[in-house]
Enzyme design. Structure first.
Site, mmCIF file in Angstrom:
data_model
loop_
_atom_site.group_PDB
_atom_site.id
_atom_site.type_symbol
_atom_site.label_atom_id
_atom_site.label_comp_id
_atom_site.label_asym_id
_atom_site.label_seq_id
_atom_site.Cartn_x
_atom_site.Cartn_y
_atom_site.Cartn_z
ATOM 1 C CG HIS A 1 11.217 -2.430 4.341
ATOM 2 N ND1 HIS A 1 9.858 -2.361 4.196
ATOM 3 C CD2 HIS A 1 11.483 -3.595 4.956
ATOM 4 C CE1 HIS A 1 9.320 -3.438 4.715
ATOM 5 N NE2 HIS A 1 10.277 -4.210 5.186
ATOM 6 C CG LEU A 2 11.583 2.265 -1.087
ATOM 7 C CD1 LEU A 2 10.316 3.063 -1.330
ATOM 8 C CD2 LEU A 2 12.490 2.301 -2.303
ATOM 9 C CB SER A 3 12.750 4.202 4.887
ATOM 10 O OG SER A 3 11.740 3.324 5.381
ATOM 11 C CD GLU B 1 10.985 -7.626 5.614
ATOM 12 O OE1 GLU B 1 11.400 -8.689 6.153
ATOM 13 O OE2 GLU B 1 10.456 -6.696 6.253
ATOM 14 N N PRO C 1 0.789 -1.231 0.000
ATOM 15 C CG PRO C 1 -0.150 -1.146 2.111
ATOM 16 C CD PRO C 1 0.524 -2.080 1.150
ATOM 17 C CG ASN C 2 -0.352 4.407 1.192
ATOM 18 O OD1 ASN C 2 -1.272 4.951 0.592
ATOM 19 N ND2 ASN C 2 -0.488 3.932 2.415
ATOM 20 C CE1 TYR D 1 9.087 5.159 3.029
ATOM 21 C CE2 TYR D 1 7.566 7.012 2.926
ATOM 22 C CZ TYR D 1 7.999 5.848 3.526
ATOM 23 O OH TYR D 1 7.345 5.360 4.628
ATOM 24 N NE ARG E 1 0.690 14.002 -0.871
ATOM 25 C CZ ARG E 1 -0.447 14.293 -0.309
ATOM 26 N NH1 ARG E 1 -0.680 13.934 0.928
ATOM 27 N NH2 ARG E 1 -1.375 14.925 -0.966
ATOM 28 N NE ARG F 1 10.485 5.940 8.366
ATOM 29 C CZ ARG F 1 9.474 5.772 7.509
ATOM 30 N NH1 ARG F 1 9.476 4.741 6.671
ATOM 31 N NH2 ARG F 1 8.468 6.628 7.475
ATOM 32 C CG ASN G 1 8.435 -2.105 0.177
ATOM 33 O OD1 ASN G 1 7.872 -2.170 1.281
ATOM 34 N ND2 ASN G 1 9.028 -0.996 -0.251
ATOM 35 C CB ALA H 1 1.777 0.286 6.428
ATOM 36 C CG HIS I 1 5.466 -2.136 10.091
ATOM 37 N ND1 HIS I 1 6.792 -2.499 10.064
ATOM 38 C CD2 HIS I 1 5.343 -1.111 9.198
ATOM 39 C CE1 HIS I 1 7.452 -1.718 9.209
ATOM 40 N NE2 HIS I 1 6.573 -0.862 8.663
ATOM 41 C CG ASP J 1 -0.571 -17.201 8.685
ATOM 42 O OD1 ASP J 1 0.445 -17.383 9.384
ATOM 43 O OD2 ASP J 1 -1.709 -17.015 9.176
ATOM 44 N NE ARG K 1 7.224 4.384 9.741
ATOM 45 C CZ ARG K 1 6.096 4.504 9.022
ATOM 46 N NH1 ARG K 1 5.709 3.541 8.232
ATOM 47 N NH2 ARG K 1 5.371 5.606 9.108
HETATM 48 O O1 CA2 Z 1 10.562 1.931 3.594
HETATM 49 C C1 CA2 Z 1 9.707 1.257 3.018
HETATM 50 O O2 CA2 Z 1 9.866 0.795 1.886
HETATM 51 C C2 CA2 Z 1 8.349 1.017 3.684
HETATM 52 O O3 CA2 Z 1 7.951 -0.320 3.396
HETATM 53 C C3 CA2 Z 1 7.406 2.025 3.068
HETATM 54 C C4 CA2 Z 1 6.029 2.024 3.713
HETATM 55 C C5 CA2 Z 1 6.122 2.134 5.231
HETATM 56 O O4 CA2 Z 1 4.838 2.006 5.811
HETATM 57 C C6 CA2 Z 1 7.047 1.084 5.814
HETATM 58 O O5 CA2 Z 1 7.138 1.282 7.203
HETATM 59 C C7 CA2 Z 1 8.428 1.168 5.206
HETATM 60 C C8 CA2 Z 1 5.183 3.199 3.222
HETATM 61 C C9 CA2 Z 1 5.140 3.383 1.757
HETATM 62 C C10 CA2 Z 1 4.346 4.619 1.466
HETATM 63 O O6 CA2 Z 1 5.132 5.488 0.738
HETATM 64 C C11 CA2 Z 1 4.673 6.736 0.507
HETATM 65 C C12 CA2 Z 1 5.345 7.437 -0.448
HETATM 66 C C13 CA2 Z 1 4.965 8.716 -0.754
HETATM 67 C C14 CA2 Z 1 3.899 9.291 -0.090
HETATM 68 C C15 CA2 Z 1 3.218 8.597 0.882
HETATM 69 C C16 CA2 Z 1 3.614 7.314 1.176
#
Ligand code: CA2
Length: 149
Positions: A102-104, A100, A11-12, A24, A19, A109, A76, A79, A82, A89, A113
């Site tokens: 993750h960008l960040s 797995e 998601p997202n 990110y 943003r 953080r 990836n 959210a 978490h 499963d 997370r």
């Molecule tokens: O660091 C990552 O790749 C995450 O999986 C990104 C997720 C976050 O919930 C994880 O804790 C770490 C969120 C991706 C949403 O990215 C956005 C990008 C631009 C604007 C809003 C959200």
């Protein structure tokens, strides 16, 4: 036939580049897909790159990877990383190498997370390198596939 690697985004992640560039980066998910395609071409892998905002889609795609005996899965889960026992499963039920991504750096953080359900079913985890992390995951899978030959 080239091994097929399924690259799933949760998601997202479709909002990337629009943003929170400080967290990110400025690349869009489309830019990351291009990076993955170029890296996969070099490694002689096929990729199938997908994104969904729905937990059930991710569960079904993981099941599909198991049924089609995909060469590997890069995930990836956003959210859902978490929160989702359903995705954990699903991963536990398939016999496919899982990386797995993750960008960040999720450990630098908010405390919530730092917990990843996905990690319990992953062969490895890469975080904190932005879009490069997906390429590193492809390198890792190519290495694993070659060692298994
Ligand atoms: O660091 C990552 O790749 C995450 O999986 C990104 C997720 C976050 O919930 C994880 O804790 C770490 C969120 C991706 C949403 O990215 C956005 C990008 C631009 C604007 C809003 C959200």
């Amino acid at each position: 036939m080239k091994p097929k690697i399924l690259i799933l985004n949760g998601p997202n992640l479709n909002m990337l580049g629009q943003r929170e560039p400080d967290v990110y980066g400025t690349e869009s998910l489309g830019d990351i897909q291009i990076r993955c395609q170029e890296r996969a071409d070099t490694l002689d892998l096929d990729i199938d790159f997908r994104q969904s905002n729905h937990e059930g889609d991710l569960v079904e795609w993981i099941q599909e990877a198991g049924k089609s005996s995909a060469g590997g899965l890069i995930l990836n889960a956003g959210a859902y990383t978490h929160t989702s026992i359903a995705i954990l499963d699903a991963l536990r039920a398939v016999d496919v190498p899982v990386i797995e991504v993750h960008l960040s750096n999720i450990h630098r953080r908010e405390a919530y997370r730092s917990t990843s359900y996905i990690s319990q079913a992953s062969d490895g985890m890469i975080c904190g390198f932005g879009g490069l992390g997906y390429e590193l995951a492809l390198d890792a899978l190519a290495n694993m596939l070659n060692s298994a030959k």
